[in-house]
Scaffold this motif. Structure first.
Motif, short mmCIF file in Angstrom:
data_model
loop_
_atom_site.label_atom_id
_atom_site.label_comp_id
_atom_site.label_asym_id
_atom_site.label_seq_id
_atom_site.Cartn_x
_atom_site.Cartn_y
_atom_site.Cartn_z
N GLY A 1 16.78 38.96 62.89
CA GLY A 1 16.02 39.60 61.82
C GLY A 1 14.55 39.23 61.90
O GLY A 1 14.15 38.27 62.56
N ALA A 2 13.74 40.02 61.21
CA ALA A 2 12.29 39.83 61.26
C ALA A 2 11.88 38.60 60.45
O ALA A 2 12.35 38.38 59.35
CB ALA A 2 11.58 41.07 60.72
N VAL A 3 10.99 37.82 61.02
CA VAL A 3 10.37 36.69 60.32
C VAL A 3 8.95 37.11 59.98
O VAL A 3 8.11 37.27 60.87
CB VAL A 3 10.36 35.42 61.21
N ARG A 4 8.68 37.33 58.71
CA ARG A 4 7.36 37.82 58.29
C ARG A 4 6.35 36.68 58.35
O ARG A 4 6.34 35.79 57.50
CB ARG A 4 7.44 38.40 56.88
N LEU A 5 5.51 36.71 59.36
CA LEU A 5 4.54 35.64 59.57
C LEU A 5 3.30 35.84 58.71
O LEU A 5 2.90 36.97 58.42
CB LEU A 5 4.13 35.59 61.05
N ASN A 6 2.70 34.72 58.30
CA ASN A 6 1.40 34.79 57.62
C ASN A 6 0.37 35.34 58.60
O ASN A 6 0.14 34.75 59.66
CB ASN A 6 0.97 33.40 57.14
N GLN A 7 -0.22 36.44 58.27
CA GLN A 7 -1.18 37.07 59.17
C GLN A 7 -2.55 36.39 59.07
O GLN A 7 -2.93 35.90 58.01
CB GLN A 7 -1.32 38.56 58.83
N PRO A 8 -3.31 36.37 60.16
CA PRO A 8 -4.67 35.82 60.08
C PRO A 8 -5.54 36.66 59.15
O PRO A 8 -5.32 37.86 59.00
CB PRO A 8 -5.17 35.90 61.53
N ARG A 9 -6.52 36.02 58.54
CA ARG A 9 -7.37 36.72 57.58
C ARG A 9 -8.29 37.73 58.24
O ARG A 9 -8.68 38.71 57.64
CB ARG A 9 -8.19 35.70 56.79
N THR A 10 -8.68 37.45 59.48
CA THR A 10 -9.61 38.35 60.15
C THR A 10 -8.93 39.67 60.49
O THR A 10 -7.77 39.69 60.89
CB THR A 10 -10.14 37.72 61.44
N ARG A 11 -9.62 40.75 60.32
CA ARG A 11 -9.11 42.08 60.66
C ARG A 11 -10.05 42.71 61.67
O ARG A 11 -11.26 42.76 61.47
CB ARG A 11 -9.04 42.96 59.40
N THR A 12 -9.49 43.20 62.79
CA THR A 12 -10.33 43.80 63.81
C THR A 12 -10.71 45.23 63.41
O THR A 12 -9.94 45.93 62.75
CB THR A 12 -9.60 43.83 65.17
N ARG A 13 -11.90 45.63 63.80
CA ARG A 13 -12.34 47.02 63.59
C ARG A 13 -12.14 47.85 64.84
O ARG A 13 -12.46 49.04 64.85
CB ARG A 13 -13.81 47.03 63.18
N ARG A 14 -11.62 47.22 65.88
CA ARG A 14 -11.40 47.94 67.13
C ARG A 14 -10.09 48.71 67.05
O ARG A 14 -9.14 48.29 66.40
CB ARG A 14 -11.39 46.96 68.29
N ALA A 15 -10.03 49.82 67.78
CA ALA A 15 -8.81 50.63 67.79
C ALA A 15 -7.73 50.00 68.65
O ALA A 15 -6.53 50.18 68.40
CB ALA A 15 -9.13 52.03 68.28
N TRP A 16 -8.15 49.23 69.69
CA TRP A 16 -7.20 48.63 70.62
C TRP A 16 -7.62 47.20 70.92
O TRP A 16 -8.80 46.89 70.97
CB TRP A 16 -7.13 49.44 71.93
N VAL A 17 -6.62 46.34 71.14
CA VAL A 17 -6.89 44.94 71.49
C VAL A 17 -5.88 44.51 72.56
O VAL A 17 -4.90 45.21 72.83
CB VAL A 17 -6.75 44.01 70.25
N ALA A 18 -6.11 43.34 73.15
CA ALA A 18 -5.13 42.77 74.09
C ALA A 18 -3.91 42.29 73.31
O ALA A 18 -4.01 41.93 72.13
CB ALA A 18 -5.76 41.61 74.85
N PRO A 19 -2.74 42.26 73.93
CA PRO A 19 -1.52 41.88 73.19
C PRO A 19 -1.47 40.41 72.80
O PRO A 19 -0.72 40.05 71.89
CB PRO A 19 -0.39 42.23 74.17
N VAL A 20 -2.21 39.56 73.49
CA VAL A 20 -2.33 38.15 73.12
C VAL A 20 -3.80 37.77 73.22
O VAL A 20 -4.57 38.37 73.98
CB VAL A 20 -1.47 37.22 74.00
N GLU A 21 -4.18 36.75 72.46
CA GLU A 21 -5.60 36.43 72.36
C GLU A 21 -6.08 35.55 73.51
O GLU A 21 -7.16 35.75 74.05
CB GLU A 21 -5.87 35.73 71.02
N ARG A 22 -5.29 34.56 73.88
CA ARG A 22 -5.66 33.65 74.98
C ARG A 22 -4.51 33.66 75.99
O ARG A 22 -3.35 33.52 75.61
CB ARG A 22 -5.88 32.22 74.46
N TYR A 23 -4.84 33.77 77.27
CA TYR A 23 -3.77 33.97 78.25
C TYR A 23 -4.28 33.72 79.66
O TYR A 23 -5.49 33.56 79.91
CB TYR A 23 -3.26 35.41 78.17
#
Length: 349
Positions: A202-224
């Motif tokens: 089942g889904a674990v609803r994670l606390n989302q980060p406060r920052t919201r991107t204005r970009r339409a697309w992003v990388a699937p992970v932030e650091r990699y």
């Protein structure tokens, strides 16, 4: 591992921030023994470890700057010591000159030995000038010695402050990283059980980060770090590698690369835990080998939303995120994700 280019926060707040992070409970998580509790704990510790790392690096840079200040102070102190030595030498010369010329004779003796009033007056003037020179020399010497002592104390305080700050930051960072490793191991263990059973917990609803991107697309992970690329051959794939692998630690938050709707959440098989999202213009993205999912089929997600946590379930030899771009929900319609992301303004390397 690839790092974010964001600048670290201001250093003076770091110790309080880290202490709060290390002690703060996750109010939205379930009990610590539950799957939701473990997943939420990993997500929280992941954020805290990132903060601790940035703060540690900022503190390390500040310590380097402090040591540079101490070295500059040491060079100034070296000059001060030279000046004090010169002043001490001057006092010695004055003292020897007084001894040779009788500058230290008492006034009664000078009256008895003087040949006349003129010689007595000349002697008094010489004595007064010599006494004034001695007083000035002593004053300069004492002031120089005081500056030297103050400078030495300041330089030592700077060195001690830099070392103390670095030690405290190192301890806090290691403590958070230790907790994170323990939680990651538990999270992956639970994920392996689910993948083996072919049933997601089942889904674990994670606390989302406060920052919201204005970009339409992003990388699937932030650091990699990029690992296996699209089309690569190998014994682990039936034909060719169908996606791009992003090497990340277990529990790393996985983001929706663009806005869309979740069309598939499943466990078991070669992909282990996986999520498929449908985006506009009939494009699909897949996220596989997960350790936990944070969405359910039918959920609408914005760009950058945390949808899962990375892991190593399924046909996987180590922690990473397997990411695909498809023209249909099925695997036989894949396209190379890296140039596709680049065309949408996301460069991965």
């Amino acid at each position: 591992m690839r790092t974010s280019r964001r600048r670290p926060p201001v250093v003076p707040l770091l110790l309080c921030a880290l202490a709060v992070l290390a002690a703060r409970p996750d109010t939205q998580a379930a009990g610590p023994g539950s799957e939701a509790g473990v997943s939420a704990q990993v997500a929280r510790l992941y954020r805290e470890a990132a903060v601790a790392t940035r703060q540690y690096e900022a503190g390390r840079r500040e310590a380097v700057a402090q040591r540079a200040v101490a070295r500059r102070a040491e060079r100034l102190l070296h000059r001060e010591r030279g000046q004090v030595a010169v002043l001490h030498a001057d006092l010695g010369r004055i003292a020897r000159a007084q001894y040779r010329t009788g500058g230290g004779l008492p006034l009664t003796a000078q009256l008895l030995l003087a040949d006349g009033p003129d010689e007595l007056m000349r002697g008094q003037r010489v004595f007064s000038q010599t006494d004034l020179a001695v007083s000035h020399a002593i004053g300069r010497s004492r002031r120089a010695e005081a500056r030297l002592a103050a400078g030495e104390a300041k330089a030592e305080a700077a060195r001690q402050a830099a070392e103390k700050q670095t030690a405290r930051l190192t301890g806090l960072k290691k403590d958070i990283e230790r907790k994170l490793e323990e939680a990651r191991a538990e999270l992956q263990g639970r994920a392996d059980v689910q993948a083996a059973a072919g049933r997601c917990g089942g889904a674990v609803r994670l606390n989302q980060p406060r920052t919201r991107t204005r970009r339409a697309w992003v990388a699937p992970v932030e650091r990699y770090e990029l690992s296996a690329g699209f089309g690569r051959g190998g014994s682990r794939w039936a034909h060719r590698h169908t996606g791009q692998d992003f090497a990340v630690p277990i529990g790393t938050p996985v983001r929706a690369v663009g806005a869309g709707r979740v069309v598939k959440v499943s466990c078991g098989g070669a992909f282990g835990m996986e999520i498929v999202i449908r985006h506009s213009a009939g494009v699909y993205t897949q996220y596989a080998h997960l350790a936990a999912v944070a969405v359910e089929a039918g959920d609408k997600v914005p760009t950058g939303r945390w949808i899962a946590q990375s892991g190593t379930t399924g046909n996987s030899t180590g922690p990473h995120l397997h990411f695909e771009v498809r023209r249909t929900p099925e695997i036989d319609s894949v396209t190379n994700p890296v140039p596709w992301l680049a065309r949408h303004g996301v460069k991965v390397r």
